[in-house]
Design a protein around this motif. Sequence first.
Motif, PDB file in Angstrom:
ATOM      1  N   GLU A  21       0.823  -1.212   0.000  1.00  0.00           N
ATOM      2  CA  GLU A  21       0.000   0.000   0.000  1.00  0.00           C
ATOM      3  C   GLU A  21       0.855   1.259   0.000  1.00  0.00           C
ATOM      4  O   GLU A  21       0.561   2.220  -0.708  1.00  0.00           O
ATOM      5  N   VAL A  22       1.920   1.263   0.780  1.00  0.00           N
ATOM      6  CA  VAL A  22       2.778   2.442   0.868  1.00  0.00           C
ATOM      7  C   VAL A  22       3.591   2.625  -0.412  1.00  0.00           C
ATOM      8  O   VAL A  22       3.897   3.748  -0.809  1.00  0.00           O
ATOM      9  N   LEU A  23       3.892   1.534  -1.103  1.00  0.00           N
ATOM     10  CA  LEU A  23       4.602   1.610  -2.391  1.00  0.00           C
ATOM     11  C   LEU A  23       3.717   2.097  -3.528  1.00  0.00           C
ATOM     12  O   LEU A  23       4.210   2.714  -4.469  1.00  0.00           O
ATOM     13  N   SER A  24       2.428   1.814  -3.449  1.00  0.00           N
ATOM     14  CA  SER A  24       1.582   1.996  -4.624  1.00  0.00           C
ATOM     15  C   SER A  24       0.512   3.078  -4.521  1.00  0.00           C
ATOM     16  O   SER A  24       0.083   3.605  -5.542  1.00  0.00           O
ATOM     17  N   ASP A  25       0.069   3.411  -3.336  1.00  0.00           N
ATOM     18  CA  ASP A  25      -0.992   4.412  -3.178  1.00  0.00           C
ATOM     19  C   ASP A  25      -0.365   5.807  -3.165  1.00  0.00           C
ATOM     20  O   ASP A  25       0.457   6.108  -2.299  1.00  0.00           O
ATOM     21  N   PRO A  26      -0.750   6.681  -4.108  1.00  0.00           N
ATOM     22  CA  PRO A  26      -0.130   8.010  -4.166  1.00  0.00           C
ATOM     23  C   PRO A  26      -0.165   8.771  -2.836  1.00  0.00           C
ATOM     24  O   PRO A  26       0.767   9.517  -2.536  1.00  0.00           O
ATOM     25  N   ALA A  27      -1.189   8.574  -2.032  1.00  0.00           N
ATOM     26  CA  ALA A  27      -1.265   9.269  -0.740  1.00  0.00           C
ATOM     27  C   ALA A  27      -0.096   8.873   0.164  1.00  0.00           C
ATOM     28  O   ALA A  27       0.419   9.699   0.925  1.00  0.00           O
TER      29      ALA A  27
END
Length: 151
Positions: A21-27
């Motif tokens: 999630e931290v690698l892929s979600d722009p936020a």
Amino acid sequence: MEHGMIERWIHIEASPENVFEVLSDPAYVRQWWPDDADFPVRAGGDGWISFGDPAEGGKRERLTVVDVVRPRTFSFRWTHEDGETAGPGNSYLVVFELEPVDGGTLLRMTETGFRERGWDEATAAAAHADHVRGWDFFLPRLPVAVAKRAA
């Protein structure tokens, strides 16, 4: 010296799902890599990232998502020109591979595309060195962002 690929390994004390999630979600990406980001998390998703404010001399780069396999692989091409379809010869390919290991995640990051751009040796070497410095600065920030998300 070989300027064809950058490879980094990092162990993160979190599940592959959290790391993904931290690698892929722009936020979350904004917390460890660029100053701003906007792209859909799906194969073929086209967007951008920026370093600094483009209105004040910062740089905005195109980014096209290549592969999304939750929670194992996230890859994208970046730095291609507006109006171009990202591919070998006009962009870099970054691949993140995640593997559950020892209660955490072993992350392998590779970046290729330096040789494929058709640049002379000096230009390829300079671009490679610039990206090495960049990844060596930004990747250590990733575990901090993952821990922050988990908290």
